[in-house]
Motif scaffolding. Structure first.
Motif, PDB file in Angstrom:
ATOM      1  N   SER A   1      16.861 -82.022 -26.281  1.00 22.30           N
ATOM      2  CA  SER A   1      16.564 -80.997 -25.505  1.00 22.30           C
ATOM      3  C   SER A   1      15.260 -80.560 -25.784  1.00 22.30           C
ATOM      4  N   ALA A   2      15.090 -80.085 -27.001  1.00 22.45           N
ATOM      5  CA  ALA A   2      14.195 -79.648 -27.555  1.00 22.45           C
ATOM      6  C   ALA A   2      12.709 -80.705 -27.168  1.00 22.45           C
ATOM      7  N   MET A   3      13.027 -82.036 -27.462  1.00 24.91           N
ATOM      8  CA  MET A   3      12.247 -82.843 -27.306  1.00 24.91           C
ATOM      9  C   MET A   3      11.751 -83.075 -25.979  1.00 24.91           C
ATOM     10  N   GLU A   4      12.515 -83.003 -25.007  1.00 29.93           N
ATOM     11  CA  GLU A   4      12.097 -82.828 -23.382  1.00 29.93           C
ATOM     12  C   GLU A   4      11.538 -81.583 -23.118  1.00 29.93           C
TER      13      GLU A   4
ATOM     14  N   GLU B   1      -4.096 -77.559 -28.662  1.00 27.72           N
ATOM     15  CA  GLU B   1      -4.566 -78.138 -29.920  1.00 27.72           C
ATOM     16  C   GLU B   1      -3.484 -79.402 -29.938  1.00 27.72           C
ATOM     17  N   MET B   2      -3.908 -80.495 -29.513  1.00 30.37           N
ATOM     18  CA  MET B   2      -3.129 -81.551 -29.296  1.00 30.37           C
ATOM     19  C   MET B   2      -2.863 -82.188 -30.658  1.00 30.37           C
ATOM     20  N   HIS B   3      -3.687 -82.278 -31.329  1.00 26.71           N
ATOM     21  CA  HIS B   3      -3.374 -82.776 -32.843  1.00 26.71           C
ATOM     22  C   HIS B   3      -2.606 -81.895 -33.485  1.00 26.71           C
ATOM     23  N   GLN B   4      -2.713 -80.795 -33.405  1.00 22.46           N
ATOM     24  CA  GLN B   4      -1.639 -79.718 -33.985  1.00 22.46           C
ATOM     25  C   GLN B   4      -0.363 -80.022 -33.415  1.00 22.46           C
ATOM     26  N   VAL B   5       0.009 -80.290 -32.249  1.00 21.30           N
ATOM     27  CA  VAL B   5       1.062 -80.469 -31.702  1.00 21.30           C
ATOM     28  C   VAL B   5       1.903 -81.730 -32.305  1.00 21.30           C
ATOM     29  N   ILE B   6       0.974 -82.647 -32.274  1.00 22.59           N
ATOM     30  CA  ILE B   6       1.671 -84.024 -32.785  1.00 22.59           C
ATOM     31  C   ILE B   6       1.963 -83.900 -34.333  1.00 22.59           C
ATOM     32  N   LYS B   7       1.032 -83.395 -35.189  1.00 16.56           N
ATOM     33  CA  LYS B   7       1.304 -82.882 -36.554  1.00 16.56           C
ATOM     34  C   LYS B   7       2.776 -82.164 -36.787  1.00 16.56           C
ATOM     35  N   GLU B   8       2.674 -81.166 -35.944  1.00 22.56           N
ATOM     36  CA  GLU B   8       4.035 -80.243 -36.035  1.00 22.56           C
ATOM     37  C   GLU B   8       5.143 -80.812 -35.628  1.00 22.56           C
ATOM     38  N   CYS B   9       5.121 -81.780 -34.754  1.00 16.63           N
ATOM     39  CA  CYS B   9       6.257 -82.661 -34.166  1.00 16.63           C
ATOM     40  C   CYS B   9       6.431 -83.595 -35.056  1.00 16.63           C
ATOM     41  N   SER B  10       5.538 -84.355 -35.900  1.00 10.49           N
ATOM     42  CA  SER B  10       5.886 -85.277 -36.776  1.00 10.49           C
ATOM     43  C   SER B  10       6.631 -84.578 -37.874  1.00 10.49           C
ATOM     44  N   ILE B  11       6.564 -83.327 -38.505  1.00 13.33           N
ATOM     45  CA  ILE B  11       7.178 -82.772 -39.481  1.00 13.33           C
ATOM     46  C   ILE B  11       8.530 -82.205 -39.111  1.00 13.33           C
ATOM     47  N   ALA B  12       8.482 -81.316 -38.036  1.00 19.62           N
ATOM     48  CA  ALA B  12       9.673 -80.916 -37.601  1.00 19.62           C
ATOM     49  C   ALA B  12      10.820 -81.722 -37.097  1.00 19.62           C
ATOM     50  N   LEU B  13      10.394 -82.783 -36.218  1.00 15.42           N
ATOM     51  CA  LEU B  13      11.352 -83.787 -35.825  1.00 15.42           C
ATOM     52  C   LEU B  13      11.678 -84.679 -36.652  1.00 15.42           C
TER      53      LEU B  13
ATOM     54  N   TRP C   1       9.832 -91.558 -33.162  1.00 13.98           N
ATOM     55  CA  TRP C   1       9.596 -92.114 -31.781  1.00 13.98           C
ATOM     56  C   TRP C   1       9.013 -91.207 -30.653  1.00 13.98           C
ATOM     57  N   PHE C   2       9.180 -89.880 -30.996  1.00 10.00           N
ATOM     58  CA  PHE C   2       8.573 -89.001 -29.991  1.00 10.00           C
ATOM     59  C   PHE C   2       7.148 -88.821 -30.208  1.00 10.00           C
ATOM     60  N   VAL C   3       6.494 -88.591 -31.396  1.00  7.63           N
ATOM     61  CA  VAL C   3       5.167 -88.662 -31.538  1.00  7.63           C
ATOM     62  C   VAL C   3       4.397 -89.774 -31.382  1.00  7.63           C
ATOM     63  N   ALA C   4       5.193 -90.970 -31.684  1.00  4.24           N
ATOM     64  CA  ALA C   4       4.494 -92.226 -31.130  1.00  4.24           C
ATOM     65  C   ALA C   4       4.346 -92.404 -29.959  1.00  4.24           C
ATOM     66  N   HIS C   5       5.401 -92.486 -29.042  1.00  3.65           N
ATOM     67  CA  HIS C   5       5.058 -92.591 -27.505  1.00  3.65           C
ATOM     68  C   HIS C   5       4.326 -91.520 -26.968  1.00  3.65           C
ATOM     69  N   LEU C   6       4.438 -90.201 -27.283  1.00  6.86           N
ATOM     70  CA  LEU C   6       3.602 -89.202 -26.686  1.00  6.86           C
ATOM     71  C   LEU C   6       2.016 -89.489 -26.811  1.00  6.86           C
TER      72      LEU C   6
ATOM     73  N   LEU D   1       0.887 -93.883 -35.850  1.00  6.34           N
ATOM     74  CA  LEU D   1       2.350 -93.527 -35.325  1.00  6.34           C
ATOM     75  C   LEU D   1       3.048 -94.571 -34.715  1.00  6.34           C
ATOM     76  N   LEU D   2       2.299 -95.354 -33.905  1.00  4.23           N
ATOM     77  CA  LEU D   2       3.026 -96.683 -33.495  1.00  4.23           C
ATOM     78  C   LEU D   2       3.438 -97.460 -34.633  1.00  4.23           C
ATOM     79  N   LEU D   3       2.625 -97.754 -35.519  1.00  2.00           N
ATOM     80  CA  LEU D   3       2.842 -98.873 -36.802  1.00  2.00           C
ATOM     81  C   LEU D   3       4.318 -98.079 -37.657  1.00  2.00           C
ATOM     82  N   GLU D   4       4.284 -97.008 -37.896  1.00  2.00           N
ATOM     83  CA  GLU D   4       5.371 -96.249 -38.356  1.00  2.00           C
ATOM     84  C   GLU D   4       6.591 -96.098 -37.403  1.00  2.00           C
ATOM     85  N   TYR D   5       6.606 -96.240 -36.129  1.00  2.00           N
ATOM     86  CA  TYR D   5       7.433 -96.104 -35.512  1.00  2.00           C
ATOM     87  C   TYR D   5       8.207 -97.831 -35.329  1.00  2.00           C
TER      88      TYR D   5
END
Lengths: 560, 348
Positions: free
Chosen positions: A95-98, A265-277, A281-286, A311-315
């Motif tokens: 739900s948070a992801m969505e 701050e898109m980069h910030q969003v991605i960074k925070e998501c990588s850490i929090a989640l 999957w999420f950060v790679a596709h987004l 991110l895609l490589l990691e996923y």
């Protein structure tokens, strides 16, 4: 993909740590199953996006990208439904992801402009607020529809200015009602009126009915600044969060992410998501989607690749640890222009090949990408396995696939060895039906031809057999080590009642024999046992006898 | 179970299952015949190893071939919707003198003709089982020096096998000798054959699919080589099926992600009245005057002349289509994207 048991979904730990061994338990079956669905379905969307028309410009491209975003979200929602039987914490993660994705879609992908922006945000909040019973909702639903027809009716050719004017009028009307004391007698109505006017304090009074600060934000905006511009959001967001949390609680990771989004701050969003989640999957596709929207500048990381690719490589790397999801990983690597190829080469060789069918799938992937080294390597592994299990036909089949002449030679030698030991061929169905694959290696050719010799002999086609036998030596198709065997095979032909070898052929055979014996050093001759020596003597005798007979025969024939 | 891996300290247990689904009634079909409702999972059961092949033995029993070399008969109890393992033949397929590092031998194909079950595998062995008997009725060890990829019944006592060196073999199970009664080979390169099916009505017509995606049609009455070779898929053809009641239609699926529908049903304008229905005629007519029931359209040498229609039924192909089945107007297929598709209006 593991489930550490905490709040994170999946983590791909790089270093194996034996002290932390998690066995995926039965009660998480639904979770794993649903994640597989998420990965599979999103893979299809990802591929579709990579293949989609880049030539489309402007509105149509944007509409296309928004649709892709919606598709991703619908997959997340479908997974949430699937998981409803499982623990609520899994559902809340999805739900948070969505929630986050949806906001990013509104702000970044769709890049909603002032006017539609608030509408989207309202939908967003409505969709995600689970608490239905709250006064704001009541207020929203009880508003006089006619007054708001104009507001909602943005589909018509109203410009933003026109709409703002109309809203201003309505706002002023409300203000008049408040100041006139129309609702003075009823504190509830007065409260509602204040809320409608966007009075922060009034709204905050009903804080317990608002689930989150962003709900508060949207409510505020609805009543105070419905034509908010995207770039203005950050100020309202920050103040909303401050007012709502009121210094009592500190922002949670989700709050930080959403705030970063409101601040664009898109980069910030991605960074925070990588850490929090902790969820690639999420950060790679987004990130991939945002990159297709041309929103991410190349963010050079230390090894020079951009963030999307990283991110895609990691996923994708994580997928390779799964016994069947690795296939999805291949497609992701394909779309990483800088390092995808090298990652694929490294990962693909580590896939356990427990069945031939799996090996064939891996091979097909390698062949399609001209990964010749991997093809050879895999075929060799499979051929060796087959050889060890005495499956000579299978081993040959793998050698043919890899066009591996050396291995084909190895297999042929094995057949010949078997023949010498047992006096007969094994697997005739294979040797008799080699077809053009016979040409893969000289040894294989010899094997096929040698078997043909035996067949001809069996069918009593002696002169053809004789011719073939001789050719095998004179054309050097037969390895030297086998010449003695071939010459010995010639014996029965030499001792037939009828003369088979011609004079010339007999001379050739003699020459072969002499070449063979001459090649041996004196020491070898000394070591040769009696049997060996006797064989040679017998051959010499037989050849001499045949020569005698054939000279007479040919002399006679010529005479007549 | 095979396939255990470790990643960062987590052990994966392979979770393969046999599942029975209900796709409901015919009422729920969309425009393209796609089933609109959600398939319902009725029951499932864990399976050890990959499912390489499976077939219904009868209304209630399913025979499953495993990558571990085991063959299992599962019973579907329709009254309480459960599955149970009825009979199991462990190591039905295995390598002799097994080097432990090389692993077992997968059972690659299974075919049923109640009560008989025939299986083939990577060990080149052919097994004949009966559902109610614990021991194999007959085993042909080393029937083939290469991997046997598929098996089907030619007649009640004869089977057809295909192998990884491009050979099609007929085996007569009545005979005690462990040799095939006939061997057919591909022309040219010995490309592995992965699947085989026999025409439901014309027993001499056999179709096979190869590693190069080529469809071969054989007339096993004559010659040892295929009658026609049709360039089809771009990768391994995993399965080929004649439509059981409408055999002018053939279906093939491939690693390249496509599923092809081959349609040789043509409206024959002229129907010579003197031709026997289904009889054997020694006179050959030009293709467009031949009645379908006399000479199979599949044996024609030039499919383009006979207006064979070939359609790819998958619009956005991605991953491999591993398996398909057809019955009446219904087509089912499964892909490596872990999805199953049902089309209930195939001929609409």
């Amino acid at each position: 993909l593991q489930q550490p048991g905490g709040s994170s979904i999946c983590k791909c730990l790089k270093r194996p740590s034996p002290s932390r061994v998690f066995v995926v338990r039965k009660d998480q079956d639904i979770y794993i199953q649903t994640l597989r669905k998420l990965f599979n379905e999103s893979h299809g969307i990802f591929i579709g996006l990579q293949r989609s028309e880049e030539e489309l410009a402007g509105k149509s491209r944007k509409a296309q990208l928004v649709q892709v975003s919606k598709n991703y979200r619908s997959v997340i929602r479908a997974c949430m439904e699937d998981m409803h039987q499982a623990a609520s914490k899994f559902v809340s993660i999805l739900s948070a992801m969505e929630l986050i994705w949806n906001l990013c879609e509104i702000l970044f992908v769709e890049a909603a402009a002032a006017g539609p922006l608030l509408l989207r945000l309202l939908d967003w909040v409505r969709l995600h607020v689970c608490d239905v019973d709250n006064m704001v909702r009541e207020v929203l639903s009880s508003e006089n529809p006619s007054k708001h027809e104009l507001f909602w009716n943005l589909g018509n050719t109203q410009t933003l200015t026109e709409m703002e004017l109309k809203w201003q009028h309505w706002h002023e009307e409300c203000q008049r009602y408040l100041q006139d004391g129309t609702f003075a007698s009823n504190s509830h109505m007065e409260s509602i009126c204040k809320i409608l006017l966007g009075d922060e304090d009034a709204i905050l009074e009903k804080k317990e009915l608002l689930a989150t600060w962003y709900q508060f934000l949207v409510t505020r905006l609805l009543y105070s600044h419905p034509t908010v511009k995207p770039m203005e959001l950050r100020f309202y967001a920050q103040s909303s969060m401050d007012l709502f949390l009121g210094g009592e609680s500190s922002p949670e990771p989700l709050d930080t992410i959403l705030m970063a989004a409101f601040e664009f701050e898109m980069h910030q969003v991605i960074k925070e998501c990588s850490i929090a989640l902790s969820n690639w999957w999420f950060v790679a596709h987004l990130t991939d989607l945002l990159d297709h929207c041309k929103l991410l500048q190349s963010h050079n990381l230390y090894f020079g690749s951009n963030m999307r690719e990283f991110l895609l490589l990691e996923y994708a790397s994580g997928l390779f640890s799964h016994h069947s999801l690795w296939q999805l990983g291949v497609d992701y690597f394909d779309h990483c222009p800088e390092y995808g190829r090298v990652y694929l080469e490294l990962h693909i060789e580590r896939i356990p090949l427990n069945t031939e069918q799996k090996a064939l799938k891996v091979l097909r992937i390698c062949e399609q990408r001209q990964m010749h080294e991997q093809v050879r390597s895999i075929c060799k592994i499979m051929a060796m396995k087959a050889l060890r299990n005495n499956r000579l036909g299978s081993a040959l089949s793998w050698s043919i696939r890899a066009k591996d002449a050396a291995f084909a030679t190895l297999i042929s030698d094995r057949f010949l060895k078997d023949y010498c030991e047992r006096g007969c061929f094994s697997d005739l169905d294979l040797i008799d039906n080699l077809g053009p694959s016979m040409l893969l290696s000289d040894r294989l050719t010899f094997l096929g031809k040698y078997r043909e010799f035996h067949r001809l002999y069996g069918e009593k086609r002696f002169s053809e057999a004789a011719k073939l036998l001789l050719m095998l030596m004179t054309a050097h198709i037969a390895p030297c080590s086998f010449w003695m065997t071939l010459l010995t095979d010639a014996l029965p032909l030499l001792e037939q009642k009828e003369v088979i070898f011609s004079a010339e052929q007999t001379y050739e055979l003699m020459r072969c024999l002499e070449d063979l014996t001459a090649g041996k050093s004196d020491k070898q001759k000394f070591q040769d046992d009696d049997v060996e020596t006797m064989k040679v003597e017998m051959l010499r005798l037989a050849l001499a006898r045949n020569l005698a007979r054939v000279i007479v025969k040919e002399g006679t024939l010529e005479g007549s | 179970a095979g396939g255990q891996t470790k990643t960062g300290g987590v052990i994966f247990v392979q979770d393969n299952r046999i599942s029975i689904w209900s796709v409901g009634d015919l009422g729920n079909v969309g425009l393209n015949g796609e089933y609109q409702g959600e398939p319902q999972l009725l029951c499932d059961i864990r399976h050890n190893g990959d499912v390489m092949d499976m077939q219904f033995l009868d209304q209630e029993r399913i025979v499953v071939a495993s990558s571990t070399g085991t063959v299992t008969v599962f019973h579907h109890h329709q009254n309480n919707q459960t599955l149970s393992a009825n009979q199991r033949w462990e190591k039905a397929h295995s390598h002799v003198d097994q080097d432990t590092s090389c692993g077992g031998a997968a059972c690659t194909g299974v075919i049923c003709n109640n009560p008989e079950i025939v299986t083939v595998g990577e060990d080149g062995r052919i097994n004949l089982f009966r559902a109610d008997q614990k021991d194999a009725v007959r085993t042909i060890d080393n029937a083939d020096s290469s991997t046997l990829h598929a098996v089907t019944f030619l007649r009640t006592t004869e089977i057809l096998t295909v192998n990884s060196i491009g050979q099609l073999k007929i085996w007569d199970l009545r005979q005690q000798r462990n040799e095939p009664s006939q061997i057919f080979s591909l022309t040219g390169d010995r490309v592995p054959l992965h699947c085989v099916d026999r025409h439901p009505n014309q027993q001499h017509v056999v179709a096979t699919g190869g590693q190069d995606g080529m469809l071969s049609v054989w007339d096993i009455r004559q010659g040892t080589m295929p009658v026609s070779l049709l360039n089809a898929h771009e990768a391994e053809m995993w399965e080929v099926h004649f439509h059981p009641s409408n055999p002018d239609h053939l279906f093939t699926c491939s690693e390249d992600g496509s599923l092809w529908h081959w349609d040789t049903s043509t409206d024959v304008a002229e129907k010579p009245s003197f031709l026997h229905q289904g009889g054997r005629s020694t006179t050959y007519f030009s293709h467009n005057t031949i009645n379908q029931s006399v000479v199979s359209a599949w044996l024609s040498n030039d499919p383009t002349k006979d207006r064979m229609e070939i359609t790819n039924l998958i619009p956005n192909q991605t991953l491999s289509v591993n398996s398909l089945d057809i019955l009446g107007p219904c087509l089912v297929y499964g892909t490596d994207a872990e999805a199953i598709y049902v089309n209930r209006q195939l001929f609409a």
